[in-house]
Motif scaffolding. Structure first.
Motif, PDB file in Angstrom:
ATOM      1  N   LEU A 130       0.827  -1.201   0.000  1.00 36.85           N
ATOM      2  CA  LEU A 130       0.000   0.000   0.000  1.00 36.85           C
ATOM      3  C   LEU A 130       0.865   1.256   0.000  1.00 36.85           C
ATOM      4  O   LEU A 130       1.891   1.313   0.690  1.00 36.85           O
ATOM      5  N   TYR A 131       0.418   2.280  -0.742  1.00 33.99           N
ATOM      6  CA  TYR A 131       1.091   3.578  -0.788  1.00 33.99           C
ATOM      7  C   TYR A 131       0.080   4.661  -0.454  1.00 33.99           C
ATOM      8  O   TYR A 131      -1.089   4.564  -0.831  1.00 33.99           O
ATOM      9  N   ALA A 132       0.532   5.747   0.192  1.00 38.39           N
ATOM     10  CA  ALA A 132      -0.284   6.930   0.428  1.00 38.39           C
ATOM     11  C   ALA A 132       0.616   8.153   0.274  1.00 38.39           C
ATOM     12  O   ALA A 132       1.820   8.083   0.548  1.00 38.39           O
ATOM     13  N   VAL A 133       0.033   9.277  -0.175  1.00 40.44           N
ATOM     14  CA  VAL A 133       0.798  10.509  -0.359  1.00 40.44           C
ATOM     15  C   VAL A 133       0.083  11.673   0.303  1.00 40.44           C
ATOM     16  O   VAL A 133      -1.131  11.665   0.467  1.00 40.44           O
ATOM     17  N   GLY A 134       0.846  12.691   0.657  1.00 43.84           N
ATOM     18  CA  GLY A 134       0.322  13.923   1.215  1.00 43.84           C
ATOM     19  C   GLY A 134       1.467  14.832   1.582  1.00 43.84           C
ATOM     20  O   GLY A 134       2.493  14.371   2.092  1.00 43.84           O
ATOM     21  N   GLY A 135       1.327  16.134   1.296  1.00 44.85           N
ATOM     22  CA  GLY A 135       2.452  17.036   1.511  1.00 44.85           C
ATOM     23  C   GLY A 135       3.626  16.537   0.679  1.00 44.85           C
ATOM     24  O   GLY A 135       3.449  16.084  -0.441  1.00 44.85           O
ATOM     25  N   PRO A 136       4.840  16.555   1.216  1.00 44.51           N
ATOM     26  CA  PRO A 136       5.985  16.055   0.454  1.00 44.51           C
ATOM     27  C   PRO A 136       6.298  14.584   0.724  1.00 44.51           C
ATOM     28  O   PRO A 136       7.381  14.109   0.405  1.00 44.51           O
ATOM     29  N   VAL A 137       5.345  13.858   1.306  1.00 44.49           N
ATOM     30  CA  VAL A 137       5.630  12.526   1.827  1.00 44.49           C
ATOM     31  C   VAL A 137       4.934  11.418   1.036  1.00 44.49           C
ATOM     32  O   VAL A 137       3.772  11.538   0.661  1.00 44.49           O
ATOM     33  N   VAL A 138       5.665  10.328   0.818  1.00 44.77           N
ATOM     34  CA  VAL A 138       5.113   9.066   0.320  1.00 44.77           C
ATOM     35  C   VAL A 138       5.367   8.038   1.414  1.00 44.77           C
ATOM     36  O   VAL A 138       6.498   7.917   1.906  1.00 44.77           O
ATOM     37  N   ILE A 139       4.317   7.317   1.824  1.00 45.99           N
ATOM     38  CA  ILE A 139       4.500   6.257   2.817  1.00 45.99           C
ATOM     39  C   ILE A 139       4.057   4.932   2.218  1.00 45.99           C
ATOM     40  O   ILE A 139       3.233   4.886   1.304  1.00 45.99           O
ATOM     41  N   HIS A 140       4.628   3.845   2.740  1.00 42.85           N
ATOM     42  CA  HIS A 140       4.357   2.504   2.227  1.00 42.85           C
ATOM     43  C   HIS A 140       4.094   1.567   3.392  1.00 42.85           C
ATOM     44  O   HIS A 140       4.730   1.673   4.448  1.00 42.85           O
ATOM     45  N   SER A 141       3.161   0.647   3.204  1.00 46.19           N
ATOM     46  CA  SER A 141       2.888  -0.381   4.204  1.00 46.19           C
ATOM     47  C   SER A 141       2.906  -1.743   3.538  1.00 46.19           C
ATOM     48  O   SER A 141       2.397  -1.914   2.432  1.00 46.19           O
ATOM     49  N   ALA A 142       3.470  -2.690   4.241  1.00 46.86           N
ATOM     50  CA  ALA A 142       3.462  -4.082   3.788  1.00 46.86           C
ATOM     51  C   ALA A 142       2.217  -4.804   4.288  1.00 46.86           C
ATOM     52  O   ALA A 142       2.140  -6.027   4.227  1.00 46.86           O
ATOM     53  N   GLY A 143       1.237  -4.034   4.792  1.00 49.01           N
ATOM     54  CA  GLY A 143      -0.020  -4.608   5.233  1.00 49.01           C
ATOM     55  C   GLY A 143      -0.005  -5.089   6.670  1.00 49.01           C
ATOM     56  O   GLY A 143      -0.957  -5.701   7.129  1.00 49.01           O
ATOM     57  N   ASP A 144       1.047  -4.769   7.397  1.00 49.87           N
ATOM     58  CA  ASP A 144       1.181  -5.222   8.784  1.00 49.87           C
ATOM     59  C   ASP A 144       0.790  -4.151   9.793  1.00 49.87           C
ATOM     60  O   ASP A 144       1.005  -4.297  10.984  1.00 49.87           O
TER      61      ASP A 144
END
Length: 168
Positions: free
Chosen positions: A9-23
């Motif tokens: 999973l990926y999400a964006v906002g502001g200058p940030v990209v975050i990723h989750s492996a579903g945990d």
């Protein structure tokens, strides 16, 4: 938010990209541009794209492997994968498409002037919609041309920010 599955999973906002492996944990995987990021989409876990305000189009082949997919700085507001094609929309009615297996992004044209497009969605590569300022609803049959839909009746000129549907 976009994901190739529950464990990617990926999400964006502001200058940030975050990723989750579903945990339940999220990791900052930002490419470090400092631009305001507005949208994320992909066609697979190894083909993820991010757009933003005054930002290049970014491409990732893994959560930490970012590159610039399109070096032209554009004000882009949304991005969506439709089958294996990826569409990005934004300021001055920008409509860009990246076709899987090809290099670069192609500019597509609206038959009517548009200030801003804020979202794009497609049931298939031959049934696409984009929405924006002044009640704009555009449709494309995948040929590269976008035509306005009839006026939205009974609505004062407004900005449409989201479009989504079902089916193919």
């Amino acid at each position: 938010v976009w994901g190739s599955g529950a464990s990617d999973l990926y999400a964006v906002g502001g200058p940030v990209v975050i990723h989750s492996a579903g945990d339940g944990a999220w990791t900052n995987v930002s490419p470090g541009l400092g631009a305001t990021l507005r949208g994320v989409a992909g066609v697979a876990g190894n083909e993820v794209y991010v757009v933003g305000v005054q930002s290049e189009i970014l491409h990732a082949t893994s959560p930490m492997a970012w590159s610039i997919s399109d070096g032209t700085i554009r004000d882009l507001r949304a991005i969506r994968a439709v089958a294996t094609d990826v569409y990005a929309v934004g300021g001055l009615g920008a409509i860009l498409v990246h076709r899987s297996g090809t290099a670069g992004w192609l500019t597509q044209i609206s038959t009517t002037p548009v200030d801003y497009l804020f979202d794009v969605w497609g049931a298939s590569p031959t049934d696409l919609y984009a929405v924006g300022t002044k009640n704009t609803v555009l449709h494309s049959d995948g040929s590269g041309s976008w035509s306005p839909q009839s006026d939205v009746e009974g609505v004062v000129a407004t900005t449409l920010r989201s479009v989504h549907g079902t089916g193919s």
